[in-house]
Write a protein that holds these residues in place. Sequence first.
Motif, PDB file in Angstrom:
ATOM      1  N   UNK A  46       0.906  -0.875   0.353  1.00 43.22           N
ATOM      2  CA  UNK A  46       0.150  -0.279  -0.160  1.00 43.22           C
ATOM      3  C   UNK A  46       0.821   1.487  -0.161  1.00 43.22           C
ATOM      4  N   UNK A  47       2.114   1.014   0.726  1.00 45.08           N
ATOM      5  CA  UNK A  47       2.722   2.588   0.615  1.00 45.08           C
ATOM      6  C   UNK A  47       3.477   2.542  -0.774  1.00 45.08           C
ATOM      7  N   UNK A  51       2.969   6.103  -2.737  1.00 45.18           N
ATOM      8  CA  UNK A  51       3.637   7.373  -2.022  1.00 45.18           C
ATOM      9  C   UNK A  51       3.536   7.490  -1.235  1.00 45.18           C
ATOM     10  N   UNK A  52       2.811   6.780  -0.215  1.00 49.25           N
ATOM     11  CA  UNK A  52       3.297   7.199   0.982  1.00 49.25           C
ATOM     12  C   UNK A  52       4.559   6.808   1.862  1.00 49.25           C
ATOM     13  N   UNK A  79      -6.897  -2.916  -3.033  1.00 50.71           N
ATOM     14  CA  UNK A  79      -6.011  -2.382  -4.078  1.00 50.71           C
ATOM     15  C   UNK A  79      -7.539  -1.138  -4.254  1.00 50.71           C
ATOM     16  N   UNK A  80      -8.641  -1.475  -4.410  1.00 55.24           N
ATOM     17  CA  UNK A  80      -9.244  -0.819  -5.030  1.00 55.24           C
ATOM     18  C   UNK A  80     -10.020   0.402  -4.353  1.00 55.24           C
ATOM     19  N   UNK A  81      -9.887  -0.204  -3.015  1.00 54.34           N
ATOM     20  CA  UNK A  81     -10.875   0.578  -1.885  1.00 54.34           C
ATOM     21  C   UNK A  81      -9.152   2.201  -2.135  1.00 54.34           C
ATOM     22  N   UNK A  82      -7.964   1.383  -1.943  1.00 53.59           N
ATOM     23  CA  UNK A  82      -7.022   2.608  -1.741  1.00 53.59           C
ATOM     24  C   UNK A  82      -7.134   3.691  -2.869  1.00 53.59           C
TER      25      UNK A  82
END
Length: 107
Positions: A46-47, A51-52, A79-82
Amino acid sequence: MKPFTFDQIPVMMNKIHDKLEHLEKLITRISATGEDKDELLNIEEASKLLNLSVPTIYSKVSRKEIPVNKQGKRLYFYRHELMKWIKSGRVKTHLEIRNDIEKRSRI
């Protein structure tokens, strides 16, 4: 569609075969993108996607700013929620705001 002759059957069968192959490829491609919808990411993935930094993501999770799933001590992200979360932060352009105002004033 015009009727075809007996001699045209092989040509018509080839056309039908080509169209079926094309449809199979489309269905396969659509099915593959549907599987991505349920793709589960860990915090490192997720990071990279967002790009966090990992600490920033932990901070956003603790403030309930980001969609997350927790199982035990582990955090998981769809992924789709992000992607939906990212899109929800979209800022409208001046033109879009002006068009919205004009639409509302017509009502």
